[in-house]
Design a protein around this motif. Sequence first.
Motif, PDB file in Angstrom:
ATOM      1  N   HIS A  47     -19.254  67.423  -8.119  1.00 29.51           N
ATOM      2  CA  HIS A  47     -19.079  68.432  -7.067  1.00 29.51           C
ATOM      3  C   HIS A  47     -20.361  69.224  -6.930  1.00 29.51           C
ATOM      4  N   PHE A  48     -20.820  69.413  -5.698  1.00 31.02           N
ATOM      5  CA  PHE A  48     -21.876  70.394  -5.410  1.00 31.02           C
ATOM      6  C   PHE A  48     -21.171  71.486  -4.607  1.00 31.02           C
ATOM      7  N   GLY A  49     -20.833  72.615  -5.232  1.00 28.44           N
ATOM      8  CA  GLY A  49     -20.026  73.627  -4.553  1.00 28.44           C
ATOM      9  C   GLY A  49     -18.704  72.985  -4.157  1.00 28.44           C
ATOM     10  N   SER A  50     -18.374  73.047  -2.867  1.00 23.27           N
ATOM     11  CA  SER A  50     -17.092  72.490  -2.433  1.00 23.27           C
ATOM     12  C   SER A  50     -17.217  71.014  -2.033  1.00 23.27           C
ATOM     13  N   VAL A  51     -18.450  70.464  -2.066  1.00 24.08           N
ATOM     14  CA  VAL A  51     -18.643  69.065  -1.654  1.00 24.08           C
ATOM     15  C   VAL A  51     -18.433  68.137  -2.854  1.00 24.08           C
ATOM     16  N   ALA A  52     -17.528  67.146  -2.682  1.00 19.54           N
ATOM     17  CA  ALA A  52     -17.387  66.114  -3.723  1.00 19.54           C
ATOM     18  C   ALA A  52     -18.336  64.984  -3.345  1.00 19.54           C
ATOM     19  N   ALA A  53     -19.551  65.029  -3.896  1.00 26.30           N
ATOM     20  CA  ALA A  53     -20.552  64.004  -3.557  1.00 26.30           C
ATOM     21  C   ALA A  53     -20.137  62.655  -4.111  1.00 26.30           C
ATOM     22  N   VAL A  54     -19.525  62.665  -5.303  1.00 29.60           N
ATOM     23  CA  VAL A  54     -18.963  61.455  -5.911  1.00 29.60           C
ATOM     24  C   VAL A  54     -17.567  61.836  -6.392  1.00 29.60           C
TER      25      VAL A  54
ATOM     26  N   GLY B 266     -24.041  51.904   1.089  1.00 31.41           N
ATOM     27  CA  GLY B 266     -23.206  52.763   1.937  1.00 31.41           C
ATOM     28  C   GLY B 266     -24.075  53.596   2.839  1.00 31.41           C
ATOM     29  N   PRO B 267     -23.466  54.256   3.820  1.00 29.26           N
ATOM     30  CA  PRO B 267     -24.236  55.057   4.765  1.00 29.26           C
ATOM     31  C   PRO B 267     -24.839  56.292   4.097  1.00 29.26           C
ATOM     32  N   SER B 268     -25.758  56.916   4.773  1.00 27.13           N
ATOM     33  CA  SER B 268     -26.423  58.107   4.278  1.00 27.13           C
ATOM     34  C   SER B 268     -25.390  59.174   3.905  1.00 27.13           C
ATOM     35  N   GLY B 269     -25.569  59.751   2.718  1.00 27.88           N
ATOM     36  CA  GLY B 269     -24.678  60.844   2.311  1.00 27.88           C
ATOM     37  C   GLY B 269     -23.401  60.393   1.626  1.00 27.88           C
ATOM     38  N   CYS B 270     -23.247  59.077   1.368  1.00 30.67           N
ATOM     39  CA  CYS B 270     -21.982  58.602   0.781  1.00 30.67           C
ATOM     40  C   CYS B 270     -21.922  58.822  -0.726  1.00 30.67           C
ATOM     41  N   GLY B 271     -23.048  59.238  -1.338  1.00 29.48           N
ATOM     42  CA  GLY B 271     -23.012  59.559  -2.766  1.00 29.48           C
ATOM     43  C   GLY B 271     -23.699  58.545  -3.676  1.00 29.48           C
ATOM     44  N   LYS B 272     -24.388  57.562  -3.101  1.00 31.39           N
ATOM     45  CA  LYS B 272     -25.017  56.507  -3.911  1.00 31.39           C
ATOM     46  C   LYS B 272     -26.056  57.073  -4.880  1.00 31.39           C
ATOM     47  N   THR B 273     -26.954  57.903  -4.342  1.00 26.00           N
ATOM     48  CA  THR B 273     -28.033  58.436  -5.182  1.00 26.00           C
ATOM     49  C   THR B 273     -27.474  59.342  -6.264  1.00 26.00           C
ATOM     50  N   THR B 274     -26.501  60.155  -5.912  1.00 30.87           N
ATOM     51  CA  THR B 274     -25.895  61.050  -6.911  1.00 30.87           C
ATOM     52  C   THR B 274     -25.259  60.230  -8.029  1.00 30.87           C
ATOM     53  N   LEU B 275     -24.595  59.137  -7.674  1.00 34.43           N
ATOM     54  CA  LEU B 275     -23.967  58.289  -8.689  1.00 34.43           C
ATOM     55  C   LEU B 275     -25.044  57.678  -9.592  1.00 34.43           C
TER      56      LEU B 275
ATOM     57  N   ASP C 131     -33.763  53.260  -7.132  1.00 38.08           N
ATOM     58  CA  ASP C 131     -33.249  53.976  -5.956  1.00 38.08           C
ATOM     59  C   ASP C 131     -34.091  53.600  -4.742  1.00 38.08           C
ATOM     60  N   GLU C 132     -33.517  52.832  -3.843  1.00 35.75           N
ATOM     61  CA  GLU C 132     -34.208  52.384  -2.617  1.00 35.75           C
ATOM     62  C   GLU C 132     -35.631  51.909  -2.939  1.00 35.75           C
ATOM     63  N   PRO C 133     -35.785  50.944  -3.843  1.00 32.12           N
ATOM     64  CA  PRO C 133     -37.136  50.606  -4.312  1.00 32.12           C
ATOM     65  C   PRO C 133     -38.007  49.959  -3.242  1.00 32.12           C
TER      66      PRO C 133
HETATM   67  P1  ATP Z   1     -28.960  58.843   1.313  1.00 30.94           P
HETATM   68  O1  ATP Z   1     -28.835  57.369   1.579  1.00 30.94           O
HETATM   69  O2  ATP Z   1     -29.167  59.647   2.550  1.00 30.94           O
HETATM   70  O3  ATP Z   1     -29.924  59.158   0.206  1.00 30.94           O
HETATM   71  P2  ATP Z   1     -26.711  59.034  -0.529  1.00 30.94           P
HETATM   72  O4  ATP Z   1     -25.592  58.088  -0.251  1.00 30.94           O
HETATM   73  O5  ATP Z   1     -27.644  58.656  -1.622  1.00 30.94           O
HETATM   74  O6  ATP Z   1     -27.500  59.328   0.800  1.00 30.94           O
HETATM   75  P3  ATP Z   1     -26.377  61.518  -1.924  1.00 30.94           P
HETATM   76  O7  ATP Z   1     -27.814  61.855  -1.863  1.00 30.94           O
HETATM   77  O8  ATP Z   1     -25.816  61.084  -3.228  1.00 30.94           O
HETATM   78  O9  ATP Z   1     -26.019  60.416  -0.840  1.00 30.94           O
HETATM   79  O10 ATP Z   1     -25.552  62.758  -1.375  1.00 30.94           O
HETATM   80  C1  ATP Z   1     -24.132  62.796  -1.336  1.00 30.94           C
HETATM   81  C2  ATP Z   1     -23.663  64.168  -0.847  1.00 30.94           C
HETATM   82  O11 ATP Z   1     -23.983  65.160  -1.803  1.00 30.94           O
HETATM   83  C3  ATP Z   1     -24.330  64.607   0.453  1.00 30.94           C
HETATM   84  O12 ATP Z   1     -23.364  65.303   1.203  1.00 30.94           O
HETATM   85  C4  ATP Z   1     -25.438  65.521  -0.021  1.00 30.94           C
HETATM   86  O13 ATP Z   1     -25.746  66.468   0.961  1.00 30.94           O
HETATM   87  C5  ATP Z   1     -24.821  66.163  -1.260  1.00 30.94           C
HETATM   88  N1  ATP Z   1     -25.827  66.531  -2.274  1.00 30.94           N
HETATM   89  C6  ATP Z   1     -26.617  65.669  -2.950  1.00 30.94           C
HETATM   90  N2  ATP Z   1     -27.404  66.329  -3.828  1.00 30.94           N
HETATM   91  C7  ATP Z   1     -27.103  67.651  -3.702  1.00 30.94           C
HETATM   92  C8  ATP Z   1     -27.557  68.846  -4.352  1.00 30.94           C
HETATM   93  N3  ATP Z   1     -28.470  68.810  -5.304  1.00 30.94           N
HETATM   94  N4  ATP Z   1     -27.005  70.011  -3.941  1.00 30.94           N
HETATM   95  C9  ATP Z   1     -26.045  70.047  -3.005  1.00 30.94           C
HETATM   96  N5  ATP Z   1     -25.575  68.967  -2.361  1.00 30.94           N
HETATM   97  C10 ATP Z   1     -26.073  67.771  -2.706  1.00 30.94           C
END
Ligand code: ATP
Length: 344
Positions: free
Chosen positions: A12-19, A36-45, A158-160
């Motif tokens: 969770h980032f605040g109220s956002v469940a990134a993963v 997955g599409p931009s913002g789906c949580g791949k990088t966070t995972l 990550d996106e090498p």
């Molecule tokens: P992209 O392909 O654009 O890199 P992604 O699938 O890798 O996207 P993430 O970067 O994991 O997605 O982000 C997932 C969600 O978490 C997004 O809504 C993003 O805005 C949010 N997020 C990621 N990192 C942070 C952070 N450090 N603080 C707050 N929100 C974050």
Amino acid sequence: MSGLSLEGITKHFGSVAAVDDVNLSVPHGTFVCLLGPSGCGKTTLLRMIAGLEDPSAGRLLLDGEDITGVATHRRDFGMVFQSLALFPHLNVGDNIAYALRIRGLPKAERRARVEELLALVHLPGYAERPVGKLSGGQRQRVAIARALAVSPRLFLLDEPLSALDAKLREAMQVELRQLQQQLGITTIVVTHDQREAMTMADLVVVMSEGRIRQAAPPVEIYRRPADSFVADFIGSTNLLEVTRQDGRAAVAGVALPGLALPEGQASARLSIRPEDVHLAAPGEGALTGRVTFLRDLGGTVETFVEVAGTTLTVVSPPRERPGVAPGDEVGVVLPPEACVVLKQ
Ligand code: ATP
């Protein structure tokens, strides 16, 4: 299990469940693409697997050992992340040998290992070159060699290849896959490019809104997508609304032979790939439609056909060019074995 297990991983980032509650088993030696599409949580995972981000909940197990709380530098992982650029003041060899030096490996052994790694990434004899004189593709190869120097337990990228032009990128996808097979190393790559994922992965993990929609081998993802999101995201597909009629699936009141709806379901979406739809003489297919447009792309011919208010795309090889023109009425054949009734 030998390999990596993710159990209920959440961030969770605040109220956002990134993963959001990700569960996944990655057997040792598997090449995984997180797609997955931009913002789906791949990088966070990926960052949580790397130890660069702490999960809000869940556990990470490697070969049965709980590594959730283990610091990044103690995980023995190789990483190629945009944020981990090459050291500009060091030459290629010193970049690759950096971690070996910190571990106190004697100079002669470091040299031998650098040459071995340079051969592996197809840059033999590059050890003395300044990194500033390398092309984009060469830089990525050096970054890969640097990450592999200490024989990591996991290889994370990550996106090498995202900064490379299309042709080089395609060549490097094949190279990366061959390298991984040669080393037998468990590898996890983040990409938003489905073709890249299909080229490299044993296991494609399709994500949306922080969750896994499907994790399966590439052909299964393509042939048996779990839901409309996956069907639409991977390649192109035709989606048709079907309803139950005498236990069978029907489009606009016309029952499709050999296709049933799951028990208890009154309607569903059906996915069929454009190359699986066939055109026939009017009255010969289960459905009838009207040709609205033809597009000859050289390698394939695309015919757009309006059927029951939906436009279907039909892709044919040039030698099977359908003898039709816009405005023609045609029969449309949907082979039941190519139809996938999707989960709601
Ligand atoms: P992209 O392909 O654009 O890199 P992604 O699938 O890798 O996207 P993430 O970067 O994991 O997605 O982000 C997932 C969600 O978490 C997004 O809504 C993003 O805005 C949010 N997020 C990621 N990192 C942070 C952070 N450090 N603080 C707050 N929100 C974050």
